[in-house]
Design a protein around this motif. Structure first.
Motif, short mmCIF file in Angstrom:
data_model
loop_
_atom_site.label_atom_id
_atom_site.label_comp_id
_atom_site.label_asym_id
_atom_site.label_seq_id
_atom_site.Cartn_x
_atom_site.Cartn_y
_atom_site.Cartn_z
N PHE A 21 -12.54 -5.99 11.91
CA PHE A 21 -11.84 -6.38 13.13
C PHE A 21 -11.57 -7.88 13.10
CE2 PHE A 21 -13.90 -2.47 14.25
CZ PHE A 21 -12.97 -1.84 15.06
N ALA A 22 -10.35 -8.26 13.47
CA ALA A 22 -9.99 -9.68 13.56
C ALA A 22 -10.32 -10.20 14.95
CB ALA A 22 -8.50 -9.85 13.29
N GLU A 23 -10.59 -11.49 15.03
CA GLU A 23 -10.79 -12.12 16.33
C GLU A 23 -9.48 -12.12 17.10
OE1 GLU A 23 -12.33 -15.98 15.44
OE2 GLU A 23 -14.27 -15.20 14.81
N ASP A 24 -9.59 -12.13 18.42
CA ASP A 24 -8.40 -12.05 19.28
C ASP A 24 -7.37 -13.13 18.94
OD1 ASP A 24 -9.92 -10.08 20.46
OD2 ASP A 24 -10.08 -11.07 22.40
N GLY A 25 -7.83 -14.36 18.74
CA GLY A 25 -6.91 -15.46 18.43
C GLY A 25 -6.18 -15.25 17.12
N LEU A 26 -6.86 -14.69 16.14
CA LEU A 26 -6.22 -14.41 14.85
C LEU A 26 -5.16 -13.32 15.01
CD1 LEU A 26 -6.17 -15.05 11.83
CD2 LEU A 26 -7.88 -13.27 11.52
N ILE A 27 -5.46 -12.32 15.80
CA ILE A 27 -4.46 -11.28 16.06
C ILE A 27 -3.22 -11.90 16.68
CG2 ILE A 27 -3.91 -9.24 17.45
CD1 ILE A 27 -6.89 -8.43 17.14
N ARG A 28 -3.42 -12.73 17.71
CA ARG A 28 -2.27 -13.34 18.40
C ARG A 28 -1.47 -14.27 17.49
NH1 ARG A 28 -5.92 -13.06 22.88
NH2 ARG A 28 -5.05 -11.68 24.45
N SER A 29 -2.13 -14.95 16.57
CA SER A 29 -1.42 -15.92 15.74
C SER A 29 -0.82 -15.33 14.46
CB SER A 29 -2.33 -17.09 15.38
OG SER A 29 -3.38 -16.68 14.52
N GLU A 30 -1.39 -14.23 13.95
CA GLU A 30 -0.93 -13.77 12.64
C GLU A 30 -0.58 -12.29 12.54
OE1 GLU A 30 -2.81 -15.36 9.27
OE2 GLU A 30 -3.37 -17.21 10.27
N TYR A 31 -0.81 -11.52 13.58
CA TYR A 31 -0.58 -10.08 13.50
C TYR A 31 0.85 -9.74 13.11
CZ TYR A 31 -0.36 -5.17 14.81
OH TYR A 31 -0.18 -3.81 14.79
N LEU A 32 1.82 -10.41 13.69
CA LEU A 32 3.22 -10.08 13.43
C LEU A 32 3.70 -10.52 12.05
CD1 LEU A 32 4.66 -10.83 16.96
CD2 LEU A 32 4.27 -8.59 15.92
N LEU A 54 4.95 -5.12 9.44
CA LEU A 54 5.61 -5.50 10.69
C LEU A 54 6.75 -6.49 10.45
CD1 LEU A 54 2.42 -5.86 12.87
CD2 LEU A 54 4.07 -4.01 12.92
N ARG A 55 7.12 -6.71 9.20
CA ARG A 55 8.21 -7.64 8.88
C ARG A 55 9.46 -7.24 9.65
NH1 ARG A 55 5.80 -11.75 6.82
NH2 ARG A 55 4.69 -11.39 4.91
N GLY A 56 10.12 -8.21 10.22
CA GLY A 56 11.33 -7.96 10.97
C GLY A 56 11.11 -7.77 12.47
N MET A 57 9.88 -7.54 12.87
CA MET A 57 9.61 -7.31 14.29
C MET A 57 9.94 -8.57 15.11
SD MET A 57 6.35 -5.47 15.91
CE MET A 57 6.25 -5.09 17.63
N GLU A 58 9.65 -9.74 14.55
CA GLU A 58 9.97 -10.99 15.25
C GLU A 58 11.47 -11.10 15.53
OE1 GLU A 58 8.15 -13.16 16.70
OE2 GLU A 58 6.31 -13.50 15.60
N VAL A 63 16.47 -10.35 21.15
CA VAL A 63 17.54 -9.55 21.76
C VAL A 63 17.07 -8.79 23.00
CG1 VAL A 63 18.72 -9.32 19.54
CG2 VAL A 63 17.16 -7.51 20.30
N LEU A 64 15.82 -8.91 23.35
CA LEU A 64 15.27 -8.21 24.50
C LEU A 64 15.42 -9.05 25.77
CD1 LEU A 64 12.08 -6.79 22.80
CD2 LEU A 64 14.24 -5.63 23.21
N PHE A 65 15.28 -8.44 26.92
CA PHE A 65 15.48 -9.09 28.22
C PHE A 65 14.61 -10.33 28.39
CE2 PHE A 65 14.20 -9.51 32.71
CZ PHE A 65 15.43 -9.91 33.23
N ASP A 66 13.32 -10.21 28.13
CA ASP A 66 12.39 -11.34 28.27
C ASP A 66 11.59 -11.43 26.98
OD1 ASP A 66 10.49 -13.23 28.96
OD2 ASP A 66 10.12 -12.37 30.95
N PRO A 67 12.17 -12.09 25.96
CA PRO A 67 11.56 -12.10 24.63
C PRO A 67 10.11 -12.59 24.59
CG PRO A 67 13.73 -13.10 24.56
CD PRO A 67 13.41 -12.86 26.00
N GLN A 68 9.82 -13.71 25.26
CA GLN A 68 8.47 -14.26 25.20
C GLN A 68 7.46 -13.35 25.88
OE1 GLN A 68 7.59 -16.77 23.28
NE2 GLN A 68 5.49 -16.26 23.80
#
Length: 80
Positions: free
Chosen positions: A31-42, A47-51, A56-61
């Motif tokens: 299991f990764a730490e929460d911060g690592l998930i948020r910074s590197e999961y994508l 998951l390439r291309g997900m970024e 193009v979505l309504f509220d990207p952030q």
């Protein structure tokens, strides 16, 4: 698979499912730490291309943030 070597799991998998593959004492969950998930999961290969989808979505952030929060919640759920 898993009869003679350990199985390393770094994804969401129910322990009952892994028990059907190998003995429980041969399955290791990572299991990764929460911060690592948020910074590197994508950045993971599968998951390439997900970024590229978020802009193009309504509220990207918000969508990106909610996606990562959901992954963190799921990770914490399985860790429990």
């Amino acid at each position: 698979m898993g009869k003679k070597k350990p199985i390393i799991v770094d994804t969401f998998m129910e322990p009952a499912f892994s028990g059907g593959i190998s003995a429980y004492n041969q399955v290791f969950f990572v299991f990764a730490e929460d911060g690592l998930i948020r910074s590197e999961y994508l950045e993971r290969d599968h998951l390439r291309g997900m970024e590229d989808l978020f802009p193009v979505l309504f509220d990207p952030q918000c969508t990106r943030s909610e996606t990562l929060n959901t992954v963190v919640k799921a990770s914490n759920h399985y860790l429990q």
